[in-house]
Design a protein around this motif. Structure first.
Motif, mmCIF file in Angstrom:
data_model
loop_
_atom_site.group_PDB
_atom_site.id
_atom_site.type_symbol
_atom_site.label_atom_id
_atom_site.label_comp_id
_atom_site.label_asym_id
_atom_site.label_seq_id
_atom_site.Cartn_x
_atom_site.Cartn_y
_atom_site.Cartn_z
ATOM 1 N N ILE A 227 -80.977 -31.687 8.695
ATOM 2 C CA ILE A 227 -80.163 -32.249 9.785
ATOM 3 C C ILE A 227 -80.623 -31.608 11.093
ATOM 4 N N ASP A 228 -81.346 -32.370 11.936
ATOM 5 C CA ASP A 228 -81.818 -31.783 13.189
ATOM 6 C C ASP A 228 -80.670 -31.685 14.200
ATOM 7 N N ALA A 231 -78.805 -34.880 15.276
ATOM 8 C CA ALA A 231 -78.054 -35.416 14.131
ATOM 9 C C ALA A 231 -76.846 -34.545 13.817
ATOM 10 N N LYS A 234 -74.142 -35.470 16.288
ATOM 11 C CA LYS A 234 -73.541 -36.752 15.922
ATOM 12 C C LYS A 234 -72.634 -36.603 14.711
ATOM 13 N N HIS A 235 -73.054 -35.787 13.747
ATOM 14 C CA HIS A 235 -72.247 -35.564 12.544
ATOM 15 C C HIS A 235 -70.909 -34.917 12.921
#
Length: 253
Positions: A227-228, A231, A234-235
């Motif tokens: 998970i960069d 991301a 956003k998560h």
């Protein structure tokens, strides 16, 4: 509002209450859950209720002195980033540590010192991220080790993922997730754990707004899980919006 204000005001429910009053949605937990998780004493009480291992402790008020045998850990119960935290191994350092802790709060939390490996686990919703082992270059993982870029501290090395057996990893992740649930959290957190020599994972504390700086642990663990940084952000937003949606569903039943 994407809240990344770590520690006092940003993490302890104050900012959350202001945003609630203004009708502004925000990332992370609500005001009540934030206050609970930020309070180290209330957190320990909840851990004990749920049978989650944590160090023996006592609470000092006024001019009380500790009854736990040395070595001990002195903590101020409502600060972040290890502010007011001291590991006391001899009586000559005790009064200095108590005075510093009392400069932040009249109540002082005293814990038994657990010797072991310093681990941390990020939680995203119901997902436990890879375990990180923290290896301070000097002393313990205090303010200077966490934020060396602010004042030229020595910092700390991180092993991500930590070198654990599968059984150790599973136990540590399970304990972290159980801690997240025990505090009724819904979005994300980071749980700090000491893994003792006998394999017991003792929970130190939980952060509801973990650091998101270049040297922070949650982004590092997320990257290890694929998970960069964008991301991850956003998560966190998606989990936070889901919390609001669950409130709406409960209100319309």
């Amino acid at each position: 509002a994407f809240n990344v204000i770590h520690g006092t005001f940003g993490e302890d429910g104050q900012l959350q209450s202001i945003l609630d009053q203004q009708g502004v949605k925000y990332t992370g937990e609500d005001a009540e859950s934030s206050r609970l998780a930020f309070d180290k004493i209330r957190t320990k009480e909840r851990l004990i209720e749920q049978g989650i291992p944590t160090a023996r402790y006592e609470i000092l008020t006024g001019s009380d002195t500790p009854s736990l045998p040395l070595p001990i850990v002195i903590k101020t119960p409502n600060q972040g980033s290890s502010v007011g935290v001291h590991i006391v191994k001899n009586t000559t350092d005790l009064q200095t540590a108590l005075a510093d802790a009392r400069s932040f709060d009249t109540t002082v939390l005293v814990e038994e010192y657990i010797q072991g490996r310093e681990l941390t686990v990020g939680i995203l919703g119901e997902q436990a991220l890879p375990v990180i082992e923290i290896l301070p270059k000097e002393g313990f993982y205090d303010w200077q080790a966490k934020y060396p870029f602010l004042h030229g501290g020595t910092g700390a090395d991180h092993a991500c993922p930590a070198y654990l057996t599968d059984a150790e990893r599973d136990l540590v992740q399970h304990t972290a997730l159980a801690t997240h649930r025990a505090l009724d959290l819904q979005t994300y957190s980071r749980v700090d754990i000491i893994l003792s020599a006998d394999g017991t994972p003792y929970v130190l504390e939980l952060n509801t707004i973990p650091g998101m700086t270049p040297s922070s642990l949650l982004p590092e663990a997320a990257a290890e899980a694929g998970i960069d940084y964008p991301a991850l952000c956003k998560h966190i937003i998606d989990l936070s919006l889901a919390r609001y949606n669950s409130i709406t569903r409960r209100a319309t039943r």
